[in-house]
Design a protein around this motif. Structure first.
Motif, short mmCIF file in Angstrom:
data_model
loop_
_atom_site.label_atom_id
_atom_site.label_comp_id
_atom_site.label_asym_id
_atom_site.label_seq_id
_atom_site.Cartn_x
_atom_site.Cartn_y
_atom_site.Cartn_z
N CYS A 109 -5.09 -6.89 -7.52
CA CYS A 109 -4.74 -6.12 -6.32
C CYS A 109 -5.95 -5.90 -5.40
N PRO A 110 -5.88 -6.37 -4.16
CA PRO A 110 -7.00 -6.17 -3.24
C PRO A 110 -7.09 -4.73 -2.73
N GLY A 111 -6.04 -3.93 -2.98
CA GLY A 111 -6.04 -2.56 -2.45
C GLY A 111 -6.50 -1.53 -3.47
N GLY A 158 0.82 -1.21 0.00
CA GLY A 158 0.00 0.00 0.00
C GLY A 158 0.85 1.25 0.00
N ALA A 211 3.63 -7.27 -12.37
CA ALA A 211 2.66 -7.68 -11.34
C ALA A 211 3.38 -8.46 -10.25
N ILE A 244 -5.45 8.20 -3.79
CA ILE A 244 -4.67 8.92 -4.81
C ILE A 244 -5.51 10.08 -5.35
N SER A 267 -3.82 -5.51 -12.43
CA SER A 267 -3.91 -6.86 -12.96
C SER A 267 -5.37 -7.31 -12.99
N THR A 317 2.68 6.24 -7.51
CA THR A 317 1.75 6.99 -8.38
C THR A 317 1.88 8.48 -8.12
N GLN A 335 3.72 1.13 -13.07
CA GLN A 335 4.56 1.08 -11.88
C GLN A 335 4.73 -0.31 -11.28
N THR A 336 3.86 -1.24 -11.64
CA THR A 336 4.04 -2.64 -11.19
C THR A 336 4.21 -3.48 -12.45
C1 HEM Z 1 -1.73 2.56 -7.55
C2 HEM Z 1 -1.59 1.72 -6.58
C3 HEM Z 1 -1.46 0.23 -6.75
C4 HEM Z 1 -1.16 -0.51 -7.87
C5 HEM Z 1 -0.86 -0.02 -9.28
C6 HEM Z 1 -1.14 -1.90 -7.45
C7 HEM Z 1 -0.90 -2.96 -8.31
C8 HEM Z 1 -0.88 -4.29 -7.91
C9 HEM Z 1 -0.63 -5.40 -8.79
C10 HEM Z 1 -0.40 -5.30 -10.29
C11 HEM Z 1 -0.65 -6.53 -8.05
C12 HEM Z 1 -0.40 -7.95 -8.53
C13 HEM Z 1 -1.71 -8.65 -8.89
C14 HEM Z 1 -1.50 -9.91 -9.67
O1 HEM Z 1 -0.37 -10.30 -9.90
O2 HEM Z 1 -2.48 -10.54 -10.03
C15 HEM Z 1 -0.90 -6.14 -6.68
C16 HEM Z 1 -0.98 -7.02 -5.61
C17 HEM Z 1 -1.21 -6.64 -4.31
N1 HEM Z 1 -1.51 -5.38 -3.87
FE1 HEM Z 1 -1.59 -3.68 -4.98
N2 HEM Z 1 -1.44 -1.98 -6.12
C18 HEM Z 1 -1.65 -0.71 -5.65
C19 HEM Z 1 -1.99 -0.34 -4.38
C20 HEM Z 1 -2.16 -1.22 -3.31
C21 HEM Z 1 -2.59 -0.83 -1.98
C22 HEM Z 1 -2.96 0.60 -1.56
C23 HEM Z 1 -2.60 -1.97 -1.22
C24 HEM Z 1 -2.96 -2.16 0.23
C25 HEM Z 1 -3.60 -1.30 0.98
C26 HEM Z 1 -2.18 -3.07 -2.08
C27 HEM Z 1 -2.04 -4.38 -1.67
C28 HEM Z 1 -1.69 -5.42 -2.50
C29 HEM Z 1 -1.51 -6.79 -2.04
C30 HEM Z 1 -1.63 -7.31 -0.60
C31 HEM Z 1 -1.22 -7.56 -3.19
C32 HEM Z 1 -0.95 -9.07 -3.24
C33 HEM Z 1 -2.26 -9.81 -3.51
C34 HEM Z 1 -2.12 -11.31 -3.60
O3 HEM Z 1 -1.03 -11.85 -3.34
O4 HEM Z 1 -3.10 -11.99 -3.97
N3 HEM Z 1 -1.93 -2.57 -3.33
N4 HEM Z 1 -1.05 -4.77 -6.62
#
Ligand code: HEM
Length: 253
Positions: free
Chosen positions: A191-193, A49, A116, A201, A185, A56, A112-113
């Motif tokens: 992404c759960p967030g 998070g 993934a 943002i 993704s 971003t 930015q990711t």
């Molecule tokens: C602009 C902001 C964000 C972007 C672009 C982003 C993008 C992503 C992406 C691409 C993935 C991988 C999903 C996949 O491989 O299927 C991911 C996973 C994850 N994100 Fe985000 N994310 C963002 C913000 C956040 C925030 C704010 C949180 C928590 C409050 C968060 C928590 C997580 C977690 C815990 C995972 C792992 C999920 C899993 O293993 O199943 N992300 N995110």
């Protein structure tokens, strides 16, 4: 773990984990969701998070220095929908198509990711004539999806209007560009967030546009925002830079 946990009063992610852990313990006497797992999950969520929201916002500021015309349009939309006498709130975003387009374009352009997170293929899968064998590790290449010239035409241009129609409204969700913008993704491990990220943002961007003008630094060079020039180390990092905030005279908050 969970000294303050009260059944029936679920306060957040940790309580949901404890609830599931206790249900499984009561049923089978054992739970795969150990205290260590829960701590790891919370650490991952906090780290993801903080770093992702920061990435971003940092790219937003850099792009605003490079594209004053985009900043002007953002400010006009903030003035029109929110004004200068109250704080932005997440619900405002649905009335602000240009801001929505800027957010999508930042996520597309910067990607930015980029890869993934890795996924393990549990069984043989055939996809478009290719066999993905069980046990393969897949890195979804979001960066490539977001910079495909066939889809985007000019992927290396930062152009938020690409996500709007001729009347300035958002493209429908079944439009090819909307189908190909996947910063969080897709699927059940997406992404759960994302909703949290989107709202935080947006509120930060809108609050900044309401109060200040972001301009390049006075005594140092502004690095280019072009993602092809970012560090190729994993995870890919955008450049560090300085910028200035000029207060807007008309902002009274
Ligand atoms: C602009 C902001 C964000 C972007 C672009 C982003 C993008 C992503 C992406 C691409 C993935 C991988 C999903 C996949 O491989 O299927 C991911 C996973 C994850 N994100 Fe985000 N994310 C963002 C913000 C956040 C925030 C704010 C949180 C928590 C409050 C968060 C928590 C997580 C977690 C815990 C995972 C792992 C999920 C899993 O293993 O199943 N992300 N995110």
């Amino acid at each position: 773990m969970g000294a303050s946990y009260r059944p029936g009063n679920i306060r957040g992610l940790v309580d949901v984990c404890i609830l599931n852990q206790l249900e499984e313990l009561n049923k089978t006497g054992n739970s795969w969701l150990t205290d260590e797992h829960i701590k790891g999950l919370i650490f991952d969520t906090l780290a993801a998070g903080m770093t992702e929201i920061l990435k971003t916002l940092r790219l937003f500021l850099l792009l605003m220095c490079h594209h004053p015309e985009v900043q002007t349009r953002l400010h006009v939309e903030v003035e029109t929908i929110i004004g200068s006498e109250r704080f932005p709130c997440p619900e405002d975003l649905k009335w602000m198509p240009y801001t929505q387009a800027v957010m999508l374009e930042i996520w597309r352009y910067g990607s930015q990711t980029p890869l993934a997170i890795p996924h393990l293929c549990r069984k043989d899968v055939e996809l478009d004539g290719y066999l993905i064998e069980a046990g393969s590790v897949i890195f979804p290449n979001l960066y490539a999806v977001h910079h495909d010239e066939v889809t985007w035409g000019d992927p290396w241009e930062f152009r938020p209007e690409r996500f709007l129609n001729e009347s300035g409204e958002p493209l429908p969700s079944d439009h090819t560009l909307m189908q190909n913008i996947i910063p969080f993704s897709v699927g059940k491990r997406a992404c759960p967030g994302q909703e949290f990220a989107r709202s935080r943002i947006f509120v930060t961007m809108a609050s900044l546009m309401q109060r200040v003008r972001v301009i390049p630094p006075e005594n140092s060079n502004l690095p280019p925002a072009d993602p092809r020039l970012y560090s190729k180390a994993y995870p890919m990092t955008e450049p560090q830079f300085e910028c200035r905030f000029l207060p807007r005279e008309d902002s009274i908050i």
